[in-house]
Design an enzyme around this catalytic site. Structure first.
Site, PDB file in Angstrom:
ATOM      1  N   LYS A  75      49.050  18.725  13.698  1.00 38.67           N
ATOM      2  CA  LYS A  75      49.507  17.785  12.676  1.00 38.67           C
ATOM      3  C   LYS A  75      50.738  18.323  11.941  1.00 38.67           C
ATOM      4  O   LYS A  75      50.810  19.518  11.664  1.00 38.67           O
ATOM      5  CB  LYS A  75      48.395  17.530  11.654  1.00 38.67           C
ATOM      6  CG  LYS A  75      47.169  16.847  12.262  1.00 38.67           C
ATOM      7  CD  LYS A  75      45.983  16.912  11.333  1.00 38.67           C
ATOM      8  CE  LYS A  75      45.771  15.625  10.591  1.00 38.67           C
ATOM      9  NZ  LYS A  75      44.488  15.623   9.851  1.00 38.67           N
ATOM     10  N   GLU A 106      44.114  21.823  13.654  1.00 37.00           N
ATOM     11  CA  GLU A 106      42.721  21.805  13.228  1.00 37.00           C
ATOM     12  C   GLU A 106      41.858  21.272  14.351  1.00 37.00           C
ATOM     13  O   GLU A 106      42.357  20.699  15.324  1.00 37.00           O
ATOM     14  CB  GLU A 106      42.533  21.026  11.913  1.00 37.00           C
ATOM     15  CG  GLU A 106      42.898  19.584  11.969  1.00 37.00           C
ATOM     16  CD  GLU A 106      42.835  18.897  10.597  1.00 37.00           C
ATOM     17  OE1 GLU A 106      43.029  19.544   9.549  1.00 37.00           O
ATOM     18  OE2 GLU A 106      42.588  17.685  10.577  1.00 37.00           O
ATOM     19  N   LYS A 107      40.576  21.509  14.215  1.00 34.84           N
ATOM     20  CA  LYS A 107      39.615  21.037  15.197  1.00 34.84           C
ATOM     21  C   LYS A 107      39.707  19.510  15.268  1.00 34.84           C
ATOM     22  O   LYS A 107      39.770  18.848  14.229  1.00 34.84           O
ATOM     23  CB  LYS A 107      38.219  21.462  14.719  1.00 34.84           C
ATOM     24  CG  LYS A 107      37.107  21.144  15.658  1.00 34.84           C
ATOM     25  CD  LYS A 107      36.879  22.262  16.652  1.00 34.84           C
ATOM     26  CE  LYS A 107      35.897  21.810  17.728  1.00 34.84           C
ATOM     27  NZ  LYS A 107      36.133  22.456  19.013  1.00 34.84           N
ATOM     28  N   PHE A 108      39.727  18.975  16.477  1.00 38.84           N
ATOM     29  CA  PHE A 108      39.706  17.527  16.628  1.00 38.84           C
ATOM     30  C   PHE A 108      38.252  17.078  16.555  1.00 38.84           C
ATOM     31  O   PHE A 108      37.430  17.462  17.382  1.00 38.84           O
ATOM     32  CB  PHE A 108      40.338  17.111  17.961  1.00 38.84           C
ATOM     33  CG  PHE A 108      40.361  15.619  18.162  1.00 38.84           C
ATOM     34  CD1 PHE A 108      41.193  14.813  17.409  1.00 38.84           C
ATOM     35  CD2 PHE A 108      39.530  15.023  19.107  1.00 38.84           C
ATOM     36  CE1 PHE A 108      41.201  13.434  17.580  1.00 38.84           C
ATOM     37  CE2 PHE A 108      39.538  13.642  19.289  1.00 38.84           C
ATOM     38  CZ  PHE A 108      40.372  12.854  18.523  1.00 38.84           C
ATOM     39  N   HIS A 118      36.338   7.453   9.291  1.00 37.15           N
ATOM     40  CA  HIS A 118      37.311   7.780   8.244  1.00 37.15           C
ATOM     41  C   HIS A 118      36.808   7.136   6.958  1.00 37.15           C
ATOM     42  O   HIS A 118      36.725   5.911   6.858  1.00 37.15           O
ATOM     43  CB  HIS A 118      38.693   7.229   8.630  1.00 37.15           C
ATOM     44  CG  HIS A 118      39.725   7.393   7.554  1.00 37.15           C
ATOM     45  ND1 HIS A 118      40.873   8.119   7.736  1.00 37.15           N
ATOM     46  CD2 HIS A 118      39.771   6.938   6.288  1.00 37.15           C
ATOM     47  CE1 HIS A 118      41.583   8.099   6.614  1.00 37.15           C
ATOM     48  NE2 HIS A 118      40.929   7.378   5.719  1.00 37.15           N
ATOM     49  N   LYS A 171      45.379   2.189  10.205  1.00 36.71           N
ATOM     50  CA  LYS A 171      44.246   1.369   9.775  1.00 36.71           C
ATOM     51  C   LYS A 171      44.515  -0.118   9.993  1.00 36.71           C
ATOM     52  O   LYS A 171      45.619  -0.587   9.743  1.00 36.71           O
ATOM     53  CB  LYS A 171      43.982   1.618   8.291  1.00 36.71           C
ATOM     54  CG  LYS A 171      43.625   3.068   7.984  1.00 36.71           C
ATOM     55  CD  LYS A 171      43.759   3.363   6.505  1.00 36.71           C
ATOM     56  CE  LYS A 171      43.557   4.840   6.236  1.00 36.71           C
ATOM     57  NZ  LYS A 171      43.931   5.217   4.858  1.00 36.71           N
ATOM     58  N   GLU A 173      40.930  11.567   1.290  1.00 37.19           N
ATOM     59  CA  GLU A 173      40.477  11.116   2.606  1.00 37.19           C
ATOM     60  C   GLU A 173      39.592  12.159   3.285  1.00 37.19           C
ATOM     61  O   GLU A 173      39.911  13.346   3.281  1.00 37.19           O
ATOM     62  CB  GLU A 173      41.688  10.819   3.506  1.00 37.19           C
ATOM     63  CG  GLU A 173      42.565   9.710   2.931  1.00 37.19           C
ATOM     64  CD  GLU A 173      43.572   9.147   3.942  1.00 37.19           C
ATOM     65  OE1 GLU A 173      43.916   7.975   3.815  1.00 37.19           O
ATOM     66  OE2 GLU A 173      43.999   9.889   4.848  1.00 37.19           O
ATOM     67  N   ARG A 201      49.258   8.085  -4.291  1.00 40.56           N
ATOM     68  CA  ARG A 201      49.882   6.780  -4.596  1.00 40.56           C
ATOM     69  C   ARG A 201      48.814   5.706  -4.480  1.00 40.56           C
ATOM     70  O   ARG A 201      47.699   5.981  -4.063  1.00 40.56           O
ATOM     71  CB  ARG A 201      50.964   6.493  -3.559  1.00 40.56           C
ATOM     72  CG  ARG A 201      50.395   6.623  -2.160  1.00 40.56           C
ATOM     73  CD  ARG A 201      51.304   6.108  -1.082  1.00 40.56           C
ATOM     74  NE  ARG A 201      50.912   6.568   0.230  1.00 40.56           N
ATOM     75  CZ  ARG A 201      49.990   6.025   0.998  1.00 40.56           C
ATOM     76  NH1 ARG A 201      49.308   4.972   0.582  1.00 40.56           N
ATOM     77  NH2 ARG A 201      49.701   6.519   2.182  1.00 40.56           N
ATOM     78  N   ARG A 241      44.346  -6.376   7.904  1.00 36.63           N
ATOM     79  CA  ARG A 241      45.814  -6.341   7.780  1.00 36.63           C
ATOM     80  C   ARG A 241      46.397  -7.326   8.785  1.00 36.63           C
ATOM     81  O   ARG A 241      46.190  -7.192   9.992  1.00 36.63           O
ATOM     82  CB  ARG A 241      46.343  -4.945   8.087  1.00 36.63           C
ATOM     83  CG  ARG A 241      45.843  -3.919   7.093  1.00 36.63           C
ATOM     84  CD  ARG A 241      46.621  -2.636   7.241  1.00 36.63           C
ATOM     85  NE  ARG A 241      46.013  -1.585   6.450  1.00 36.63           N
ATOM     86  CZ  ARG A 241      46.591  -0.436   6.163  1.00 36.63           C
ATOM     87  NH1 ARG A 241      47.804  -0.190   6.619  1.00 36.63           N
ATOM     88  NH2 ARG A 241      45.984   0.476   5.445  1.00 36.63           N
TER      89      ARG A 241
HETATM   90  P1  ADP Z   1      48.261  10.157   8.038  1.00 36.86           P
HETATM   91  O1  ADP Z   1      48.658  10.834   6.764  1.00 36.86           O
HETATM   92  O2  ADP Z   1      49.370  10.130   9.032  1.00 36.86           O
HETATM   93  O3  ADP Z   1      47.609   8.846   7.828  1.00 36.86           O
HETATM   94  P2  ADP Z   1      45.690  11.535   8.313  1.00 36.86           P
HETATM   95  O4  ADP Z   1      45.592  12.990   8.147  1.00 36.86           O
HETATM   96  O5  ADP Z   1      45.251  10.678   7.146  1.00 36.86           O
HETATM   97  O6  ADP Z   1      47.198  11.138   8.706  1.00 36.86           O
HETATM   98  O7  ADP Z   1      44.894  11.077   9.583  1.00 36.86           O
HETATM   99  C1  ADP Z   1      44.939   9.737  10.073  1.00 36.86           C
HETATM  100  C2  ADP Z   1      43.889   9.513  11.130  1.00 36.86           C
HETATM  101  O8  ADP Z   1      44.051  10.442  12.210  1.00 36.86           O
HETATM  102  C3  ADP Z   1      42.465   9.729  10.658  1.00 36.86           C
HETATM  103  O9  ADP Z   1      41.938   8.596  10.035  1.00 36.86           O
HETATM  104  C4  ADP Z   1      41.774  10.014  11.988  1.00 36.86           C
HETATM  105  O10 ADP Z   1      41.555   8.842  12.722  1.00 36.86           O
HETATM  106  C5  ADP Z   1      42.803  10.839  12.726  1.00 36.86           C
HETATM  107  N1  ADP Z   1      42.570  12.297  12.502  1.00 36.86           N
HETATM  108  C6  ADP Z   1      43.214  13.092  11.620  1.00 36.86           C
HETATM  109  N2  ADP Z   1      42.737  14.353  11.663  1.00 36.86           N
HETATM  110  C7  ADP Z   1      41.772  14.375  12.610  1.00 36.86           C
HETATM  111  C8  ADP Z   1      40.872  15.385  13.137  1.00 36.86           C
HETATM  112  N3  ADP Z   1      40.899  16.642  12.711  1.00 36.86           N
HETATM  113  N4  ADP Z   1      39.994  15.005  14.086  1.00 36.86           N
HETATM  114  C9  ADP Z   1      39.943  13.725  14.534  1.00 36.86           C
HETATM  115  N5  ADP Z   1      40.749  12.744  14.100  1.00 36.86           N
HETATM  116  C10 ADP Z   1      41.655  13.043  13.147  1.00 36.86           C
END
Ligand code: ADP
Length: 452
Positions: free
Chosen positions: A157, A199-201, A207, A236, A274, A291, A337
């Site tokens: 990320k 990070e671990k997936f 969510h 989303k 989140e 925000r 949406r």
């Molecule tokens: P953004 O800021 O781009 O929205 P987020 O960190 O909020 O990114 O992550 C968005 C989405 O990505 C999460 O809702 C989830 O679906 C997926 N995601 C993020 N991190 C992980 C993770 N460690 N493992 C699995 N899915 C993830």
């Protein structure tokens, strides 16, 4: 507060105009040339053009927005979401001009805007975070070492990431090397910062995010959760509250963690913490959005609060009168949406002119949209036409109402995501509330090609 500049466009700009009207506060709209016919421009008390269509030449031009603020003599700037809403430099510029930025302080935005720093901050406060690297990773070699310890799959990320972009998943060393370099390049190009962390997936998580309100006097409340598991490519599409998954006990526990995270960030104003929840019910912090969010109406409809007004009151220095134990979630709300995208063509953007527009209404239906018949969707911005929100005494009523409202919604001239939402709202997996972030892809995979 007498006058607020709205540094945004579309439905959120209109939403802010409406809240200000009700509060007796004057509004100044800023707009790009193609947005001259926009409702937020028509309905605001004053309007100033800040440049041509591309957002880099208008809605992202801090100096032009600040000049407009000075000319019109406003007290505050509401940044909405997107554009400059999470730009710490812009918030700092507002602070130095003594214009109130309606949001947290620039130091807080900076801290939480770096996802790696944010994770570290809340972890130290005792909030569970997804296992991963401690901060950004400097080299492929270092990354592989960390990943070896954690095990695959992993997600790479961007520390500056947002909007579902800048994330890559790897299942083995070979794909990791490839994705690591691709993620860095993409992050550099998109966010101007190539730093990434791993990070671990989490496999098939939900969510779930908590809405926070924090005043300038140290009081922090949570307004419950929103379940945003219905996503496509990490973006989303449908949000709802309460989550069909959470028990009252989990809500309490996660709500406490969300408040702890906001405390650690020294948070002020409205924000969102989140989390992802795995199949075993373990939850992990992923990020904090500093925000107002697109999906805030869902929380408004279950709590009866007006979050934009709360933001303005907090920015004016008022103390929150609410008490945590008095916040009740008396209804169920769902938001779809509605985007100008063609679900039959892989959700390709469909800008153009809306030649016929009829919005649904009736009991338990809310439409937050800036469009009207004859409105042309400019190609420069995101594809959202509006948000359709339904609410009722329970989830089943909210679902039935949403389906009914989607069936009434007429938007001709451009393709929209309405047929997609109707298909989801009648899918048994969704109706049973058994959705994870992988649900939309799974639904599309098992659906006939000519579904939309
Ligand atoms: P953004 O800021 O781009 O929205 P987020 O960190 O909020 O990114 O992550 C968005 C989405 O990505 C999460 O809702 C989830 O679906 C997926 N995601 C993020 N991190 C992980 C993770 N460690 N493992 C699995 N899915 C993830």
């Amino acid at each position: 507060m007498q006058k607020i500049l709205i540094a945004n466009r579309g439905e959120i700009a209109l939403r802010i105009v409406r809240a200000c009207r009700e509060l007796g506060i004057k509004t100044l709209a800023v707009y790009s040339e193609p947005d001259i016919e926009s409702l937020h421009v028509q309905l605001a008390d004053e309007a100033i053009c800040i440049g041509p269509g591309p957002s880099g030449e208008s809605y992202l031009k801090a100096d032009r927005i600040l000049s407009a603020a000075e000319i019109a003599d406003v007290d505050a700037i509401h940044p909405g979401y997107g554009f400059l809403s999470e730009n710490a430099d812009f918030a700092e510029q507002c602070e130095s001009c003594n214009i109130k930025f309606i949001g947290p302080k620039s130091v807080c935005i900076r801290k939480m805007g770096d996802k790696a720093v944010a994770k570290d901050t809340v972890r130290k406060a005792g909030v569970p975070v997804v296992p991963g690297s401690d901060g950004p990773i400097e080299s492929e070699k270092e990354a592989i070492k960390i990943v070896k310890k954690m095990g695959y799959p992993v997600i790479i990320k961007a520390v500056a990431g947002g909007g579902g972009r800048g994330m890559r998943i790897a299942h083995n060393d070979v794909s990791f090397a490839k994705e690591y370099h691709a993620a860095r390049g993409e992050a550099e190009k998109t966010f101007g910062n190539g730093a990434v962390y791993v990070e671990k997936f989490i496999q098939n998580p939900r969510h779930i995010e908590f809405q926070i309100l924090a005043d300038a006097h140290g009081k922090i409340l949570h307004l419950g959760e929103r379940d945003c598991s219905v996503q496509r490519r990490h973006q989303k599409l449908i949000e709802e509250a309460p989550s069909p998954y959470l028990t009252a006990e989990m809500r309490k526990k996660m709500g406490r963690s969300a408040i702890k995270a906001a405390e650690a960030a020294e948070y002020e104003n409205a924000g969102t913490v989140e989390f992802l929840i795995d199949g075993a019910g373990h939850y992990y912090f992923i990020e904090m959005n500093t925000r107002i969010q697109v999906e805030h109406p869902v929380t408004e409809e279950v709590t009866g609060l007006d979050l934009i007004k709360e933001q303005i009151r907090i920015a004016s220095g008022e103390a929150l009168e609410l008490e945590q134990r008095k916040i009740q979630f008396t209804r169920h709300a769902i938001e779809c949406r509605i985007n100008a995208e063609d679900p039959a063509r892989n959700f390709a953007p469909s800008p153009g002119t809306i030649d016929l527009y009829y919005a649904p209404g009736g009991h338990g239906v809310r439409v937050d949209s800036h469009v009207y018949g004859g409105y042309t969707i400019p190609p420069y911005y995101d594809s959202m036409i509006g948000k359709l929100i339904s609410y009722g005494a329970n989830r089943q009523i909210a679902i039935e109402r949403m389906y009914r409202a989607l069936s009434e919604y007429i938007i001709r001239g451009v393709k929209t995501t309405i047929p997609f939402h109707r298909a989801i709202l009648s899918d048994p997996t969704f109706v049973e509330g058994k959705v994870t972030t992988g649900y939309v892809q799974e639904f599309l995979n098992r659906s006939p090609a000519d579904l939309f």
